[in-house]
Design an enzyme around this catalytic site. Structure first.
Site, PDB file in Angstrom:
ATOM      1  N   GLU A  92      25.581  -5.377 -30.746  1.00 23.05           N
ATOM      2  CA  GLU A  92      24.448  -4.694 -30.115  1.00 23.05           C
ATOM      3  C   GLU A  92      24.331  -3.225 -30.518  1.00 23.05           C
ATOM      4  O   GLU A  92      23.611  -2.462 -29.872  1.00 23.05           O
ATOM      5  CB  GLU A  92      24.565  -4.811 -28.596  1.00 23.05           C
ATOM      6  CG  GLU A  92      24.451  -6.239 -28.094  1.00 23.05           C
ATOM      7  CD  GLU A  92      25.031  -6.389 -26.698  1.00 23.05           C
ATOM      8  OE1 GLU A  92      24.276  -6.759 -25.792  1.00 23.05           O
ATOM      9  OE2 GLU A  92      26.230  -6.135 -26.513  1.00 23.05           O
ATOM     10  N   HIS A 140      24.869   0.898 -22.974  1.00 21.94           N
ATOM     11  CA  HIS A 140      24.437  -0.468 -22.625  1.00 21.94           C
ATOM     12  C   HIS A 140      25.485  -1.067 -21.701  1.00 21.94           C
ATOM     13  O   HIS A 140      26.677  -1.052 -22.012  1.00 21.94           O
ATOM     14  CB  HIS A 140      24.283  -1.341 -23.864  1.00 21.94           C
ATOM     15  CG  HIS A 140      24.014  -2.774 -23.533  1.00 21.94           C
ATOM     16  ND1 HIS A 140      22.975  -3.163 -22.719  1.00 21.94           N
ATOM     17  CD2 HIS A 140      24.670  -3.915 -23.868  1.00 21.94           C
ATOM     18  CE1 HIS A 140      22.989  -4.483 -22.581  1.00 21.94           C
ATOM     19  NE2 HIS A 140      24.017  -4.959 -23.264  1.00 21.94           N
ATOM     20  N   HIS A 195      26.151  -3.989 -18.077  1.00 19.78           N
ATOM     21  CA  HIS A 195      25.695  -5.083 -17.219  1.00 19.78           C
ATOM     22  C   HIS A 195      25.932  -4.655 -15.771  1.00 19.78           C
ATOM     23  O   HIS A 195      26.556  -5.374 -14.990  1.00 19.78           O
ATOM     24  CB  HIS A 195      26.438  -6.383 -17.557  1.00 19.78           C
ATOM     25  CG  HIS A 195      26.382  -6.723 -19.019  1.00 19.78           C
ATOM     26  ND1 HIS A 195      27.483  -7.135 -19.728  1.00 19.78           N
ATOM     27  CD2 HIS A 195      25.355  -6.686 -19.906  1.00 19.78           C
ATOM     28  CE1 HIS A 195      27.142  -7.351 -20.989  1.00 19.78           C
ATOM     29  NE2 HIS A 195      25.848  -7.069 -21.132  1.00 19.78           N
ATOM     30  N   HIS A 222      19.595  -9.912 -19.021  1.00 17.35           N
ATOM     31  CA  HIS A 222      20.739  -9.456 -19.821  1.00 17.35           C
ATOM     32  C   HIS A 222      21.438  -8.240 -19.218  1.00 17.35           C
ATOM     33  O   HIS A 222      22.591  -8.335 -18.825  1.00 17.35           O
ATOM     34  CB  HIS A 222      20.293  -9.154 -21.254  1.00 17.35           C
ATOM     35  CG  HIS A 222      21.413  -8.748 -22.159  1.00 17.35           C
ATOM     36  ND1 HIS A 222      21.447  -9.073 -23.496  1.00 17.35           N
ATOM     37  CD2 HIS A 222      22.543  -8.022 -21.937  1.00 17.35           C
ATOM     38  CE1 HIS A 222      22.555  -8.599 -24.045  1.00 17.35           C
ATOM     39  NE2 HIS A 222      23.229  -7.947 -23.120  1.00 17.35           N
TER      40      HIS A 222
END
Length: 240
Positions: A78, A97, A99, A168
Protein backbone atom coordinates in the site's frame (compact mmCIF):
# COMPACT_ATOMS: atom_id res chain seq x y z
CA UNK A 1 21.61 9.11 0.39
CA UNK A 2 23.19 11.24 3.10
CA UNK A 3 21.55 10.83 6.50
CA UNK A 4 21.38 14.44 7.68
CA UNK A 5 20.25 15.46 11.16
CA UNK A 6 16.87 16.49 9.69
CA UNK A 7 16.41 13.05 8.14
CA UNK A 8 17.51 11.28 11.31
CA UNK A 9 14.92 13.26 13.26
CA UNK A 10 12.24 12.10 10.80
CA UNK A 11 13.37 8.47 11.15
CA UNK A 12 13.18 8.68 14.94
CA UNK A 13 9.77 10.36 14.87
CA UNK A 14 8.40 7.70 12.52
CA UNK A 15 9.49 4.97 14.95
CA UNK A 16 8.10 6.82 17.97
CA UNK A 17 4.86 7.57 16.11
CA UNK A 18 4.46 3.87 15.30
CA UNK A 19 4.94 2.99 18.98
CA UNK A 20 2.39 5.62 20.06
CA UNK A 21 -0.19 4.48 17.53
CA UNK A 22 0.26 0.85 18.56
CA UNK A 23 0.04 1.69 22.26
CA UNK A 24 -3.10 3.78 21.74
CA UNK A 25 -4.77 0.99 19.75
CA UNK A 26 -4.93 2.85 16.44
CA UNK A 27 -2.49 0.57 14.62
CA UNK A 28 -2.88 -3.19 14.74
CA UNK A 29 -0.67 -5.81 13.11
CA UNK A 30 -1.07 -3.79 9.93
CA UNK A 31 -0.80 -0.11 9.04
CA UNK A 32 2.08 2.27 8.37
CA UNK A 33 3.15 5.89 8.65
CA UNK A 34 5.46 7.80 6.29
CA UNK A 35 7.07 11.23 6.07
CA UNK A 36 8.24 13.35 3.18
CA UNK A 37 12.02 13.70 2.89
CA UNK A 38 12.87 17.09 4.48
CA UNK A 39 15.79 17.38 2.05
CA UNK A 40 13.85 16.46 -1.11
CA UNK A 41 10.09 17.05 -1.59
CA UNK A 42 10.06 14.45 -4.38
CA UNK A 43 10.81 11.59 -2.00
CA UNK A 44 9.42 10.11 1.21
CA UNK A 45 10.40 7.68 3.94
CA UNK A 46 8.47 4.57 4.96
CA UNK A 47 9.58 1.49 6.87
CA UNK A 48 10.19 -1.76 5.08
CA UNK A 49 7.40 -4.37 5.14
CA UNK A 50 7.33 -5.40 8.79
CA UNK A 51 4.84 -5.70 11.63
CA UNK A 52 4.73 -2.24 13.25
CA UNK A 53 6.07 -3.52 16.59
CA UNK A 54 9.35 -4.56 14.90
CA UNK A 55 10.19 -1.27 13.18
CA UNK A 56 13.43 0.56 14.02
CA UNK A 57 15.17 3.52 12.39
CA UNK A 58 17.28 1.02 10.44
CA UNK A 59 14.17 -0.24 8.65
CA UNK A 60 13.30 3.04 6.96
CA UNK A 61 13.28 2.99 3.15
CA UNK A 62 13.34 5.97 0.77
CA UNK A 63 10.83 6.14 -2.10
CA UNK A 64 10.24 8.49 -5.01
CA UNK A 65 6.78 9.87 -5.76
CA UNK A 66 6.04 6.86 -7.96
CA UNK A 67 6.39 4.65 -4.89
CA UNK A 68 9.62 3.06 -6.12
CA UNK A 69 12.84 2.50 -4.18
CA UNK A 70 16.37 1.27 -4.84
CA UNK A 71 16.24 -0.58 -1.51
CA UNK A 72 15.81 -4.31 -2.21
CA UNK A 73 14.10 -5.12 1.08
CA UNK A 74 10.35 -5.94 0.95
CA UNK A 75 8.03 -2.91 0.77
CA UNK A 76 4.40 -2.45 1.75
CA UNK A 77 1.90 -3.12 -1.03
CA UNK A 78 0.00 0.00 0.00
CA UNK A 79 2.97 2.35 -0.38
CA UNK A 80 1.18 3.89 -3.37
CA UNK A 81 -1.39 5.39 -1.01
CA UNK A 82 1.49 7.42 0.36
CA UNK A 83 3.16 8.22 -2.97
CA UNK A 84 -0.03 9.34 -4.72
CA UNK A 85 -1.03 11.60 -1.84
CA UNK A 86 2.43 13.20 -1.71
CA UNK A 87 2.22 13.69 -5.46
CA UNK A 88 -1.23 15.32 -5.29
CA UNK A 89 -0.70 17.30 -2.08
CA UNK A 90 2.54 19.32 -1.85
CA UNK A 91 1.35 20.62 1.53
CA UNK A 92 1.32 17.12 3.06
CA UNK A 93 4.47 15.95 4.84
CA UNK A 94 3.13 12.85 6.60
CA UNK A 95 0.66 10.10 5.67
CA UNK A 96 -0.79 7.38 7.91
CA UNK A 97 -2.83 4.37 6.85
CA UNK A 98 -4.54 2.47 9.65
CA UNK A 99 -7.52 0.32 10.55
CA UNK A 100 -8.48 2.59 13.45
CA UNK A 101 -11.08 0.44 15.28
CA UNK A 102 -13.74 2.99 16.22
CA UNK A 103 -13.59 4.52 12.74
CA UNK A 104 -14.11 1.25 10.85
CA UNK A 105 -17.93 1.22 11.19
CA UNK A 106 -18.01 4.47 9.21
CA UNK A 107 -16.18 2.67 6.39
CA UNK A 108 -19.06 0.23 5.80
CA UNK A 109 -22.25 2.04 6.82
CA UNK A 110 -24.13 5.00 5.36
CA UNK A 111 -23.60 7.06 8.52
CA UNK A 112 -21.21 9.94 7.74
CA UNK A 113 -18.31 10.58 10.09
CA UNK A 114 -18.58 14.19 11.22
CA UNK A 115 -16.90 16.07 14.08
CA UNK A 116 -18.92 16.35 17.27
CA UNK A 117 -16.44 18.11 19.58
CA UNK A 118 -13.83 20.82 19.20
CA UNK A 119 -11.06 18.19 19.16
CA UNK A 120 -12.33 16.87 15.84
CA UNK A 121 -12.62 20.21 14.05
CA UNK A 122 -9.63 19.33 11.82
CA UNK A 123 -11.83 16.66 10.18
CA UNK A 124 -13.85 19.30 8.36
CA UNK A 125 -17.62 19.23 8.09
CA UNK A 126 -17.67 15.56 7.03
CA UNK A 127 -15.02 12.95 6.26
CA UNK A 128 -15.00 11.81 2.61
CA UNK A 129 -15.20 8.12 1.72
CA UNK A 130 -13.35 6.52 -1.17
CA UNK A 131 -15.57 3.86 -2.78
CA UNK A 132 -13.48 1.46 -4.83
CA UNK A 133 -16.60 -0.10 -6.41
CA UNK A 134 -17.34 3.08 -8.34
CA UNK A 135 -14.58 2.36 -10.89
CA UNK A 136 -13.41 -1.17 -10.14
CA UNK A 137 -16.55 -3.15 -9.36
CA UNK A 138 -17.39 -5.39 -6.44
CA UNK A 139 -14.78 -8.14 -6.84
CA UNK A 140 -11.58 -6.30 -5.81
CA UNK A 141 -9.36 -7.15 -2.85
CA UNK A 142 -10.17 -3.67 -1.39
CA UNK A 143 -6.44 -2.91 -1.22
CA UNK A 144 -4.65 0.27 -2.21
CA UNK A 145 -2.03 -1.71 -4.08
CA UNK A 146 -1.79 0.16 -7.39
CA UNK A 147 -1.25 3.63 -8.80
CA UNK A 148 -4.75 3.98 -10.26
CA UNK A 149 -6.65 3.07 -7.10
CA UNK A 150 -4.37 5.17 -4.91
CA UNK A 151 -4.64 8.18 -7.21
CA UNK A 152 -8.39 7.90 -6.72
CA UNK A 153 -7.91 7.76 -2.94
CA UNK A 154 -5.87 10.97 -3.17
CA UNK A 155 -8.60 12.54 -5.28
CA UNK A 156 -11.26 11.53 -2.74
CA UNK A 157 -9.15 13.05 0.03
CA UNK A 158 -9.04 16.35 -1.86
CA UNK A 159 -7.84 19.14 0.40
CA UNK A 160 -9.04 17.48 3.61
CA UNK A 161 -7.11 15.83 6.44
CA UNK A 162 -8.66 12.37 6.51
CA UNK A 163 -10.34 10.01 4.07
CA UNK A 164 -12.00 6.65 4.68
CA UNK A 165 -11.47 3.67 2.38
CA UNK A 166 -14.79 1.83 2.07
CA UNK A 167 -14.71 -1.53 3.88
CA UNK A 168 -10.98 -1.15 4.53
CA UNK A 169 -9.59 1.60 6.71
CA UNK A 170 -8.47 5.16 7.26
CA UNK A 171 -5.90 7.60 5.85
CA UNK A 172 -4.80 10.62 7.90
CA UNK A 173 -2.51 13.33 6.51
CA UNK A 174 -0.82 16.40 7.91
CA UNK A 175 2.09 18.78 7.88
CA UNK A 176 4.25 16.73 10.26
CA UNK A 177 4.52 13.34 11.92
CA UNK A 178 3.37 14.84 15.22
CA UNK A 179 0.34 16.45 13.63
CA UNK A 180 -0.74 13.20 11.97
CA UNK A 181 -0.43 11.25 15.24
CA UNK A 182 -2.54 13.92 16.94
CA UNK A 183 -5.14 13.77 14.17
CA UNK A 184 -5.24 9.97 14.11
CA UNK A 185 -5.80 9.81 17.87
CA UNK A 186 -8.64 12.32 17.74
CA UNK A 187 -10.20 10.80 14.62
CA UNK A 188 -10.52 7.63 16.68
CA UNK A 189 -11.90 9.57 19.66
CA UNK A 190 -14.43 11.46 17.54
CA UNK A 191 -15.67 8.20 16.00
CA UNK A 192 -16.14 6.73 19.49
CA UNK A 193 -17.98 9.85 20.66
CA UNK A 194 -20.24 9.96 17.60
CA UNK A 195 -21.14 6.28 17.88
CA UNK A 196 -22.02 6.79 21.55
CA UNK A 197 -23.97 9.95 20.78
CA UNK A 198 -26.05 8.29 18.08
CA UNK A 199 -27.26 5.79 20.68
CA UNK A 200 -28.22 8.54 23.13
CA UNK A 201 -30.18 11.01 21.03
CA UNK A 202 -30.10 13.49 18.18
CA UNK A 203 -26.52 14.51 17.44
CA UNK A 204 -25.58 18.18 17.09
CA UNK A 205 -22.53 18.33 14.85
CA UNK A 206 -20.02 21.15 14.70
CA UNK A 207 -21.15 24.05 12.54
CA UNK A 208 -18.97 25.25 9.63
CA UNK A 209 -17.92 28.23 11.73
CA UNK A 210 -16.99 26.01 14.68
CA UNK A 211 -15.00 23.73 12.39
CA UNK A 212 -12.96 26.68 11.16
CA UNK A 213 -12.43 28.46 14.46
CA UNK A 214 -11.96 25.48 16.77
CA UNK A 215 -9.67 23.84 14.24
CA UNK A 216 -7.20 26.71 14.49
CA UNK A 217 -7.22 26.63 18.28
CA UNK A 218 -6.83 22.89 18.71
CA UNK A 219 -4.32 22.60 15.88
CA UNK A 220 -1.85 24.67 17.90
CA UNK A 221 -1.75 22.05 20.69
CA UNK A 222 -0.17 19.09 18.91
CA UNK A 223 3.09 19.15 20.91
CA UNK A 224 1.15 18.70 24.14
CA UNK A 225 -0.28 15.47 22.77
CA UNK A 226 3.13 14.25 21.58
CA UNK A 227 4.71 15.03 24.96
CA UNK A 228 1.96 13.12 26.76
CA UNK A 229 2.10 10.05 24.54
CA UNK A 230 5.88 9.79 24.59
CA UNK A 231 5.90 10.08 28.40
CA UNK A 232 3.28 7.32 28.55
CA UNK A 233 5.58 5.11 26.44
CA UNK A 234 8.54 5.84 28.74
CA UNK A 235 6.51 5.00 31.83
CA UNK A 236 5.51 1.72 30.20
CA UNK A 237 9.15 0.95 29.39
CA UNK A 238 8.48 1.13 25.64
CA UNK A 239 10.67 4.15 24.94
CA UNK A 240 14.02 5.22 26.36
Amino acid sequence: MTTTSARQTVFEELVIATKILLHEGILDTFGHISARDPEDPNAFFLAQKLAPSHITTGDIQRFNLEGETEDNRPSYLERYIHSEIYKARPDVNCVLHSHSPAVLPYCFTDQPLKPVTHMGAFMGEAVPVYEIRDKHGDATDLFGGGHDVCADIAEALGDQTVVLMARHGVVNVGNSVREVVFRAFYTEQEAKALTAGLSVGNVKYLSPGEVKTAGKLVGAQIDRGWDHWTMTLRQAGLLK
